[in-house]
Design a protein around this motif. Structure first.
Motif, PDB file in Angstrom:
ATOM      1  N   MET A 214       1.092  -1.171   0.624  1.00 59.40           N
ATOM      2  CA  MET A 214       0.197  -0.327  -0.207  1.00 59.40           C
ATOM      3  C   MET A 214       0.823   1.384   0.180  1.00 59.40           C
ATOM      4  O   MET A 214       1.993   1.105   0.391  1.00 59.40           O
TER       5      MET A 214
ATOM      6  N   TYR B 262       1.607   5.494   0.861  1.00 61.34           N
ATOM      7  CA  TYR B 262       0.804   6.652   1.786  1.00 61.34           C
ATOM      8  C   TYR B 262       1.318   7.898   1.714  1.00 61.34           C
ATOM      9  O   TYR B 262       2.631   7.683   0.728  1.00 61.34           O
TER      10      TYR B 262
ATOM     11  N   PHE C 175      -3.526  -2.272   8.050  1.00 63.08           N
ATOM     12  CA  PHE C 175      -2.763  -2.062   7.016  1.00 63.08           C
ATOM     13  C   PHE C 175      -1.765  -3.621   7.815  1.00 63.08           C
ATOM     14  O   PHE C 175      -1.569  -5.223   7.326  1.00 63.08           O
TER      15      PHE C 175
ATOM     16  N   HIS D 106       5.984   3.685   0.072  1.00 70.58           N
ATOM     17  CA  HIS D 106       5.444   2.620  -0.084  1.00 70.58           C
ATOM     18  C   HIS D 106       5.546   1.388   1.033  1.00 70.58           C
ATOM     19  O   HIS D 106       6.823   1.089   0.398  1.00 70.58           O
TER      20      HIS D 106
END
Length: 135
Positions: free
Chosen positions: A18, A20, A32, A70
């Motif tokens: 993910m 950010y 997460f 990431h």
């Protein structure tokens, strides 16, 4: 214990990840990482250490690199592996813990102390910090 993957090697192509970009993303990052670590079999007592380390690294990104980053998380050879990649410069690992009077500077020292191994490497566009916790 198996030899850790060296930082120049790519993350597992099946690794969940993910991105950010702002402080409001930190809660999602922690959720997460916790969910992924649980699914990969990291013991609950070690999940708190992983979450702390990732929180320190991502906060460091947001405070010092002028942008987001990431995260990728996967399991390999009996270890949970997590990459934090951002546009910042090299990280000064290997320093001692700052004194109790210091206002800042504990984040990277904490990461080194709670993880089983920490590596950093320059990657295209920035820096990758790879942390390992034994499953």
């Amino acid at each position: 214990m198996p030899e850790p993957v060296i930082p120049e090697q790519a993350a597992d192509p099946g690794a969940d990840g993910m991105s950010y970009t702002e402080p409001d993303d930190l809660r999602r990052i922690r959720a997460f990482v916790t969910e992924r670590a649980t699914r990969l079999g990291l013991p609950e007592s070690r999940i708190d250490l992983l979450t702390l380390a990732v929180s320190e690294l991502t906060t460091n990104t947001l405070q010092h690199s002028g942008g987001g980053g990431h995260i990728r998380v996967w399991a390999e050879d009996g270890q949970l592996v997590c990459d934090v990649v951002d546009g910042g410069g090299p990280r000064p690992f290997g320093r001692s813990m700052p004194s109790a009077e210091a206002v800042r500077g504990r984040g990277l020292a904490i990461v080194e102390r709670v993880c089983d191994a920490v590596y950093t490497a320059t990657v295209p566009g920035g820096t990758m910090v790879r942390i390992f916790l034994n499953l």
